[in-house]
Design an enzyme around this catalytic site. Structure first.
Site, PDB file in Angstrom:
ATOM      1  N   GLN A 106       0.849  -1.190   0.000  1.00 13.22           N
ATOM      2  CA  GLN A 106       0.000   0.000   0.000  1.00 13.22           C
ATOM      3  C   GLN A 106       0.886   1.242   0.000  1.00 13.22           C
ATOM      4  OE1 GLN A 106      -2.345   1.674   3.370  1.00 13.22           O
ATOM      5  NE2 GLN A 106      -4.135   1.001   2.203  1.00 13.22           N
ATOM      6  N   TYR A 177      -5.796  11.127   4.202  1.00 15.61           N
ATOM      7  CA  TYR A 177      -4.440  11.328   3.703  1.00 15.61           C
ATOM      8  C   TYR A 177      -4.477  12.127   2.393  1.00 15.61           C
ATOM      9  CZ  TYR A 177      -3.271   8.139   7.444  1.00 15.61           C
ATOM     10  OH  TYR A 177      -3.136   7.558   8.678  1.00 15.61           O
ATOM     11  N   ARG A 229      -7.791   2.372  -2.619  1.00 14.57           N
ATOM     12  CA  ARG A 229      -8.586   2.414  -1.392  1.00 14.57           C
ATOM     13  C   ARG A 229      -9.254   3.779  -1.266  1.00 14.57           C
ATOM     14  NH1 ARG A 229      -7.757   1.208   5.046  1.00 14.57           N
ATOM     15  NH2 ARG A 229      -9.310  -0.440   5.088  1.00 14.57           N
ATOM     16  N   ARG A 322      -8.861  -5.855  12.432  1.00 15.21           N
ATOM     17  CA  ARG A 322      -8.547  -6.253  13.813  1.00 15.21           C
ATOM     18  C   ARG A 322      -8.699  -7.757  14.036  1.00 15.21           C
ATOM     19  NH1 ARG A 322     -12.566  -3.069  17.121  1.00 15.21           N
ATOM     20  NH2 ARG A 322     -13.712  -3.134  15.156  1.00 15.21           N
TER      21      ARG A 322
END
Length: 391
Positions: A106, A177, A229, A322
Protein backbone atom coordinates in the site's frame (compact mmCIF):
# COMPACT_ATOMS: atom_id res chain seq x y z
CA UNK A 1 -23.73 -18.45 -8.25
CA UNK A 2 -23.24 -17.62 -4.59
CA UNK A 3 -19.77 -16.48 -3.57
CA UNK A 4 -17.94 -18.78 -1.16
CA UNK A 5 -15.06 -17.77 1.08
CA UNK A 6 -12.77 -20.48 -0.31
CA UNK A 7 -13.44 -19.65 -3.98
CA UNK A 8 -10.46 -18.95 -6.19
CA UNK A 9 -10.77 -15.44 -7.62
CA UNK A 10 -9.20 -14.40 -10.91
CA UNK A 11 -8.47 -10.68 -11.13
CA UNK A 12 -8.68 -8.57 -14.27
CA UNK A 13 -5.04 -8.85 -15.28
CA UNK A 14 -4.68 -12.57 -14.61
CA UNK A 15 -3.62 -12.90 -10.98
CA UNK A 16 -5.48 -15.66 -9.14
CA UNK A 17 -6.30 -15.44 -5.43
CA UNK A 18 -6.65 -18.64 -3.43
CA UNK A 19 -9.70 -17.36 -1.52
CA UNK A 20 -11.90 -14.30 -0.94
CA UNK A 21 -10.29 -13.24 2.35
CA UNK A 22 -7.99 -10.22 2.48
CA UNK A 23 -5.50 -9.07 5.11
CA UNK A 24 -6.50 -5.44 5.61
CA UNK A 25 -3.76 -2.80 5.69
CA UNK A 26 -3.05 -1.80 9.31
CA UNK A 27 -0.12 0.12 10.73
CA UNK A 28 2.09 -2.39 12.50
CA UNK A 29 3.64 0.13 14.89
CA UNK A 30 7.03 -1.40 14.13
CA UNK A 31 9.03 0.95 11.89
CA UNK A 32 12.47 2.31 12.68
CA UNK A 33 13.49 5.95 12.27
CA UNK A 34 13.32 6.91 8.61
CA UNK A 35 10.63 4.36 7.79
CA UNK A 36 12.81 1.26 7.80
CA UNK A 37 11.56 -2.21 8.71
CA UNK A 38 12.51 -3.89 11.97
CA UNK A 39 12.73 -7.52 12.99
CA UNK A 40 9.35 -6.96 14.64
CA UNK A 41 7.94 -5.93 11.24
CA UNK A 42 9.05 -9.13 9.55
CA UNK A 43 7.88 -11.33 12.41
CA UNK A 44 4.45 -9.67 12.30
CA UNK A 45 4.01 -10.17 8.54
CA UNK A 46 5.42 -13.69 8.58
CA UNK A 47 2.78 -14.63 11.15
CA UNK A 48 0.05 -13.30 8.83
CA UNK A 49 1.21 -14.97 5.62
CA UNK A 50 -1.88 -17.23 5.73
CA UNK A 51 -4.39 -14.62 6.90
CA UNK A 52 -6.00 -14.52 3.43
CA UNK A 53 -5.52 -14.96 -0.29
CA UNK A 54 -4.65 -11.27 -0.73
CA UNK A 55 -2.32 -9.70 1.82
CA UNK A 56 -2.05 -5.90 1.92
CA UNK A 57 0.71 -4.16 3.85
CA UNK A 58 0.28 -1.11 5.98
CA UNK A 59 0.70 2.29 4.31
CA UNK A 60 4.20 3.19 3.08
CA UNK A 61 4.93 6.83 2.36
CA UNK A 62 6.26 7.48 -1.13
CA UNK A 63 7.95 10.88 -0.68
CA UNK A 64 10.37 12.06 1.97
CA UNK A 65 7.87 14.86 2.66
CA UNK A 66 4.98 12.41 2.86
CA UNK A 67 5.54 11.05 6.34
CA UNK A 68 5.82 9.70 8.85
CA UNK A 69 2.22 9.68 10.07
CA UNK A 70 2.34 8.10 13.50
CA UNK A 71 1.64 8.45 17.20
CA UNK A 72 4.57 10.34 18.74
CA UNK A 73 7.01 8.14 20.68
CA UNK A 74 5.59 4.96 19.12
CA UNK A 75 7.51 3.13 16.36
CA UNK A 76 7.31 5.00 13.07
CA UNK A 77 5.37 4.48 9.87
CA UNK A 78 7.16 2.48 7.18
CA UNK A 79 8.48 4.17 4.05
CA UNK A 80 9.09 3.39 0.38
CA UNK A 81 10.46 6.78 -0.65
CA UNK A 82 14.05 5.81 -1.44
CA UNK A 83 16.05 2.90 -2.77
CA UNK A 84 17.47 2.50 0.73
CA UNK A 85 14.09 0.98 1.66
CA UNK A 86 14.29 -1.68 -1.05
CA UNK A 87 15.94 -4.36 1.06
CA UNK A 88 13.29 -4.03 3.75
CA UNK A 89 10.54 -4.11 1.15
CA UNK A 90 11.99 -7.35 -0.21
CA UNK A 91 11.90 -8.85 3.28
CA UNK A 92 8.25 -7.88 3.78
CA UNK A 93 7.25 -9.25 0.36
CA UNK A 94 9.09 -12.51 1.01
CA UNK A 95 7.46 -12.89 4.44
CA UNK A 96 3.96 -12.34 3.10
CA UNK A 97 4.39 -14.55 0.02
CA UNK A 98 5.99 -17.45 1.90
CA UNK A 99 2.77 -19.54 1.86
CA UNK A 100 1.82 -18.86 -1.76
CA UNK A 101 -0.56 -15.90 -1.39
CA UNK A 102 -0.49 -12.52 -3.14
CA UNK A 103 1.28 -9.60 -1.44
CA UNK A 104 0.29 -5.98 -2.07
CA UNK A 105 2.25 -2.86 -1.06
CA UNK A 106 0.00 0.00 0.00
CA UNK A 107 1.49 3.34 -1.13
CA UNK A 108 0.60 6.64 0.44
CA UNK A 109 1.44 10.28 1.13
CA UNK A 110 0.37 11.75 4.45
CA UNK A 111 0.02 15.36 3.30
CA UNK A 112 -1.00 17.38 6.31
CA UNK A 113 -1.20 14.23 8.43
CA UNK A 114 2.58 13.74 8.24
CA UNK A 115 2.96 14.87 11.83
CA UNK A 116 6.45 13.38 12.07
CA UNK A 117 7.73 16.20 9.88
CA UNK A 118 6.40 18.79 12.31
CA UNK A 119 8.03 16.95 15.21
CA UNK A 120 11.33 17.05 13.27
CA UNK A 121 10.98 20.78 12.62
CA UNK A 122 10.14 20.38 8.92
CA UNK A 123 7.32 21.86 6.85
CA UNK A 124 4.11 19.84 6.66
CA UNK A 125 2.57 20.02 3.18
CA UNK A 126 -1.11 20.29 2.34
CA UNK A 127 -3.28 21.09 -0.70
CA UNK A 128 -4.33 24.27 1.16
CA UNK A 129 -2.93 25.91 4.34
CA UNK A 130 -5.67 24.59 6.62
CA UNK A 131 -4.70 22.36 9.56
CA UNK A 132 -6.84 19.40 10.51
CA UNK A 133 -9.23 20.08 13.39
CA UNK A 134 -7.54 17.30 15.36
CA UNK A 135 -3.97 18.30 14.36
CA UNK A 136 -3.07 21.78 15.54
CA UNK A 137 0.36 22.16 13.91
CA UNK A 138 0.79 24.57 10.95
CA UNK A 139 0.82 23.36 7.36
CA UNK A 140 2.06 24.88 4.11
CA UNK A 141 0.27 24.88 0.76
CA UNK A 142 2.00 22.75 -1.83
CA UNK A 143 3.35 24.30 -5.00
CA UNK A 144 2.50 22.91 -8.41
CA UNK A 145 6.08 21.65 -8.74
CA UNK A 146 5.78 19.78 -5.43
CA UNK A 147 2.51 18.23 -6.57
CA UNK A 148 4.07 17.03 -9.81
CA UNK A 149 7.07 15.62 -7.92
CA UNK A 150 4.84 13.64 -5.55
CA UNK A 151 2.94 12.14 -8.49
CA UNK A 152 6.27 10.87 -9.84
CA UNK A 153 7.13 9.56 -6.37
CA UNK A 154 4.06 7.31 -6.46
CA UNK A 155 5.47 5.86 -9.67
CA UNK A 156 8.93 5.39 -8.16
CA UNK A 157 7.46 3.60 -5.14
CA UNK A 158 5.54 1.35 -7.51
CA UNK A 159 8.81 0.47 -9.28
CA UNK A 160 10.31 -0.42 -5.89
CA UNK A 161 7.32 -2.64 -5.16
CA UNK A 162 7.90 -4.44 -8.46
CA UNK A 163 11.63 -4.81 -7.78
CA UNK A 164 10.94 -6.04 -4.25
CA UNK A 165 8.75 -8.87 -5.51
CA UNK A 166 5.31 -7.63 -4.53
CA UNK A 167 2.39 -8.86 -6.63
CA UNK A 168 0.73 -5.44 -6.75
CA UNK A 169 0.20 -2.04 -5.19
CA UNK A 170 -2.77 -0.37 -3.55
CA UNK A 171 -3.03 3.41 -3.85
CA UNK A 172 -4.23 4.79 -0.51
CA UNK A 173 -6.88 7.39 -1.28
CA UNK A 174 -8.74 7.16 2.04
CA UNK A 175 -8.65 8.11 5.72
CA UNK A 176 -7.78 11.83 5.49
CA UNK A 177 -4.44 11.33 3.70
CA UNK A 178 -3.17 13.36 0.74
CA UNK A 179 -5.25 11.93 -2.10
CA UNK A 180 -8.40 12.40 -0.04
CA UNK A 181 -7.22 15.87 1.00
CA UNK A 182 -7.17 16.89 -2.65
CA UNK A 183 -10.58 15.31 -3.25
CA UNK A 184 -12.29 16.97 -0.30
CA UNK A 185 -13.58 20.51 -0.55
CA UNK A 186 -13.02 20.93 3.19
CA UNK A 187 -9.26 20.53 2.76
CA UNK A 188 -8.74 21.65 -0.84
CA UNK A 189 -9.45 25.36 -1.28
CA UNK A 190 -7.25 25.77 -4.34
CA UNK A 191 -8.54 27.58 -7.41
CA UNK A 192 -6.01 26.29 -9.92
CA UNK A 193 -5.80 23.07 -11.95
CA UNK A 194 -5.67 21.04 -8.73
CA UNK A 195 -8.77 22.39 -7.01
CA UNK A 196 -12.10 24.17 -7.18
CA UNK A 197 -14.84 22.10 -8.81
CA UNK A 198 -15.40 18.42 -8.04
CA UNK A 199 -13.84 17.57 -11.39
CA UNK A 200 -10.70 19.57 -10.60
CA UNK A 201 -10.45 18.02 -7.15
CA UNK A 202 -10.22 14.67 -8.92
CA UNK A 203 -7.15 15.73 -10.93
CA UNK A 204 -4.52 14.76 -8.36
CA UNK A 205 -5.75 11.23 -7.54
CA UNK A 206 -6.35 10.57 -11.24
CA UNK A 207 -2.83 11.76 -12.07
CA UNK A 208 -1.43 9.38 -9.44
CA UNK A 209 -3.36 6.48 -10.96
CA UNK A 210 -2.08 7.39 -14.42
CA UNK A 211 1.54 7.50 -13.24
CA UNK A 212 1.29 4.21 -11.37
CA UNK A 213 -0.33 2.57 -14.40
CA UNK A 214 2.46 3.86 -16.63
CA UNK A 215 5.16 2.40 -14.39
CA UNK A 216 3.32 -0.93 -14.13
CA UNK A 217 2.99 -1.17 -17.90
CA UNK A 218 6.69 -0.50 -18.42
CA UNK A 219 8.11 -2.67 -15.65
CA UNK A 220 5.71 -5.22 -14.15
CA UNK A 221 4.46 -8.67 -15.13
CA UNK A 222 1.13 -8.69 -16.95
CA UNK A 223 -0.72 -9.99 -13.91
CA UNK A 224 0.55 -7.26 -11.55
CA UNK A 225 -2.34 -6.09 -9.35
CA UNK A 226 -3.52 -2.49 -8.97
CA UNK A 227 -6.08 -1.45 -6.37
CA UNK A 228 -7.39 1.81 -4.95
CA UNK A 229 -8.59 2.41 -1.39
CA UNK A 230 -11.36 4.95 -0.92
CA UNK A 231 -13.35 6.34 1.97
CA UNK A 232 -16.83 6.62 0.41
CA UNK A 233 -17.61 9.66 2.55
CA UNK A 234 -15.32 11.92 4.53
CA UNK A 235 -15.08 10.75 8.11
CA UNK A 236 -15.68 13.11 11.04
CA UNK A 237 -17.07 15.97 8.91
CA UNK A 238 -20.72 14.92 8.47
CA UNK A 239 -20.30 14.89 4.70
CA UNK A 240 -19.04 18.47 4.49
CA UNK A 241 -15.94 17.55 2.49
CA UNK A 242 -17.60 15.11 0.10
CA UNK A 243 -20.34 12.51 0.14
CA UNK A 244 -20.84 9.14 -1.46
CA UNK A 245 -22.41 10.72 -4.56
CA UNK A 246 -19.10 12.54 -5.14
CA UNK A 247 -17.17 9.31 -4.56
CA UNK A 248 -19.32 7.43 -7.02
CA UNK A 249 -18.66 10.15 -9.60
CA UNK A 250 -14.93 9.66 -8.96
CA UNK A 251 -15.18 5.87 -9.27
CA UNK A 252 -16.85 6.32 -12.66
CA UNK A 253 -13.77 8.30 -13.70
CA UNK A 254 -11.32 5.59 -12.63
CA UNK A 255 -13.13 2.66 -14.25
CA UNK A 256 -11.44 3.30 -17.63
CA UNK A 257 -8.05 2.81 -15.94
CA UNK A 258 -8.90 -0.89 -15.48
CA UNK A 259 -8.00 -1.38 -11.86
CA UNK A 260 -8.14 -4.87 -10.43
CA UNK A 261 -10.11 -3.79 -7.38
CA UNK A 262 -11.70 -0.97 -5.41
CA UNK A 263 -11.26 -1.17 -1.65
CA UNK A 264 -13.85 0.68 0.45
CA UNK A 265 -12.61 1.82 3.85
CA UNK A 266 -15.75 1.46 5.98
CA UNK A 267 -15.38 2.77 9.51
CA UNK A 268 -18.82 1.63 10.69
CA UNK A 269 -18.69 -1.94 9.37
CA UNK A 270 -18.81 -3.91 6.13
CA UNK A 271 -22.60 -3.59 5.82
CA UNK A 272 -22.86 0.07 6.83
CA UNK A 273 -25.04 2.53 4.94
CA UNK A 274 -25.03 6.26 4.24
CA UNK A 275 -27.57 8.27 6.19
CA UNK A 276 -31.04 8.17 4.63
CA UNK A 277 -30.10 5.33 2.29
CA UNK A 278 -31.72 1.90 2.08
CA UNK A 279 -28.62 0.48 0.41
CA UNK A 280 -25.21 -0.22 1.91
CA UNK A 281 -22.08 1.50 0.62
CA UNK A 282 -21.06 -1.82 -0.91
CA UNK A 283 -24.33 -2.17 -2.80
CA UNK A 284 -24.20 1.43 -4.04
CA UNK A 285 -20.64 1.18 -5.37
CA UNK A 286 -21.10 -2.29 -6.81
CA UNK A 287 -23.71 -0.89 -9.20
CA UNK A 288 -21.20 1.44 -10.89
CA UNK A 289 -18.21 -0.90 -11.11
CA UNK A 290 -17.61 -2.87 -14.27
CA UNK A 291 -17.67 -6.66 -14.05
CA UNK A 292 -13.90 -7.03 -13.89
CA UNK A 293 -13.22 -4.56 -11.06
CA UNK A 294 -13.57 -6.49 -7.82
CA UNK A 295 -15.00 -4.83 -4.72
CA UNK A 296 -13.30 -5.26 -1.34
CA UNK A 297 -15.04 -4.17 1.85
CA UNK A 298 -13.87 -4.14 5.45
CA UNK A 299 -15.11 -3.58 8.95
CA UNK A 300 -16.25 -5.44 12.04
CA UNK A 301 -15.51 -9.01 10.94
CA UNK A 302 -14.20 -11.29 13.68
CA UNK A 303 -15.66 -14.67 12.71
CA UNK A 304 -16.47 -16.90 9.76
CA UNK A 305 -20.18 -16.09 9.83
CA UNK A 306 -19.67 -12.36 9.27
CA UNK A 307 -17.04 -13.00 6.58
CA UNK A 308 -19.44 -15.36 4.81
CA UNK A 309 -22.25 -12.79 4.94
CA UNK A 310 -19.96 -10.14 3.47
CA UNK A 311 -19.02 -12.11 0.34
CA UNK A 312 -22.42 -13.71 -0.15
CA UNK A 313 -24.42 -10.48 0.07
CA UNK A 314 -22.20 -7.44 -0.37
CA UNK A 315 -18.87 -7.74 -2.17
CA UNK A 316 -16.36 -9.93 -3.96
CA UNK A 317 -13.78 -9.98 -1.17
CA UNK A 318 -13.79 -9.25 2.56
CA UNK A 319 -10.83 -7.62 4.26
CA UNK A 320 -10.19 -8.55 7.88
CA UNK A 321 -8.50 -5.93 10.02
CA UNK A 322 -8.55 -6.25 13.81
CA UNK A 323 -9.72 -9.84 13.40
CA UNK A 324 -6.29 -10.74 12.00
CA UNK A 325 -4.54 -8.99 14.88
CA UNK A 326 -6.25 -11.47 17.19
CA UNK A 327 -6.24 -14.42 14.76
CA UNK A 328 -3.30 -14.30 12.32
CA UNK A 329 -4.47 -17.53 10.61
CA UNK A 330 -7.98 -16.26 9.94
CA UNK A 331 -8.09 -17.31 6.29
CA UNK A 332 -6.17 -20.56 6.77
CA UNK A 333 -8.62 -21.82 9.38
CA UNK A 334 -11.64 -21.04 7.20
CA UNK A 335 -10.17 -22.68 4.10
CA UNK A 336 -9.30 -25.78 6.13
CA UNK A 337 -12.82 -26.01 7.55
CA UNK A 338 -11.73 -24.91 11.00
CA UNK A 339 -13.59 -21.61 11.14
CA UNK A 340 -14.98 -22.45 14.57
CA UNK A 341 -11.42 -22.40 15.90
CA UNK A 342 -10.91 -18.71 15.04
CA UNK A 343 -10.03 -16.64 18.08
CA UNK A 344 -12.50 -13.77 18.52
CA UNK A 345 -10.96 -11.96 21.49
CA UNK A 346 -7.47 -11.11 22.64
CA UNK A 347 -6.33 -12.45 26.01
CA UNK A 348 -3.06 -12.63 27.94
CA UNK A 349 -2.83 -16.31 26.98
CA UNK A 350 -3.34 -15.65 23.25
CA UNK A 351 -0.89 -12.74 22.93
CA UNK A 352 2.12 -14.96 22.02
CA UNK A 353 0.02 -16.71 19.35
CA UNK A 354 -1.29 -13.43 17.91
CA UNK A 355 2.29 -12.26 17.26
CA UNK A 356 1.48 -8.58 17.78
CA UNK A 357 4.40 -6.22 17.43
CA UNK A 358 5.66 -4.60 20.58
CA UNK A 359 4.08 -1.32 19.47
CA UNK A 360 0.70 -2.90 18.77
CA UNK A 361 0.65 -4.64 22.13
CA UNK A 362 1.41 -1.35 23.86
CA UNK A 363 -1.24 0.45 21.80
CA UNK A 364 -4.08 -2.01 22.37
CA UNK A 365 -3.33 -2.51 26.05
CA UNK A 366 -3.85 1.21 26.66
CA UNK A 367 -7.24 2.46 27.81
CA UNK A 368 -7.57 4.62 24.68
CA UNK A 369 -5.93 2.22 22.15
CA UNK A 370 -4.06 5.33 20.88
CA UNK A 371 -7.30 6.36 19.18
CA UNK A 372 -7.83 3.08 17.32
CA UNK A 373 -10.98 0.96 17.70
CA UNK A 374 -10.23 -1.36 20.63
CA UNK A 375 -9.67 -5.06 20.26
CA UNK A 376 -12.38 -7.34 21.66
CA UNK A 377 -11.08 -8.55 25.00
CA UNK A 378 -8.67 -5.63 25.36
CA UNK A 379 -9.58 -5.13 29.01
CA UNK A 380 -7.94 -8.46 29.77
CA UNK A 381 -4.51 -7.27 28.57
CA UNK A 382 -4.37 -3.93 30.40
CA UNK A 383 -1.91 -5.43 32.88
CA UNK A 384 0.54 -6.08 30.00
CA UNK A 385 0.89 -2.36 29.27
CA UNK A 386 4.33 -1.06 30.22
CA UNK A 387 3.95 2.54 29.09
CA UNK A 388 7.30 2.46 27.27
CA UNK A 389 5.95 4.48 24.32
CA UNK A 390 3.51 6.72 26.21
CA UNK A 391 4.00 10.47 25.97
Amino acid sequence: MTNKLNDQVRLRHGATLTNRIVLSPMQSQSGLKGGFVSEDTIRYYSARSEAGGLLITEFHYVSENGGPSYVPNYPEQLGAYSDKHLEGLKQVAKALKSKGHKAILQIHHGGRRANGRYLDGKAVLSPSPLPLSFSKFPVREMSSDEIEAIILDFGRATKRAIDAGFDGVEIHGANHYLLQQFFSKSTNKRMDYWGGSLEKRMHFPLAVIQEVKKVIKANAPEDFILGYRLSPEELHTHGEGYNYHDSIAFVKKIIPYELDYLHLSLWAGYNSKPEKSNQSYAELFKTVLDEQTKLIIVGGVFDESAAKDAVENYADLIAIARGTLIEPQFGKKIVEGRGREILHEISPESVPYSQLTDGLLEAFSRDDSIGLPPLPGANSIRSLHTGKYDQ
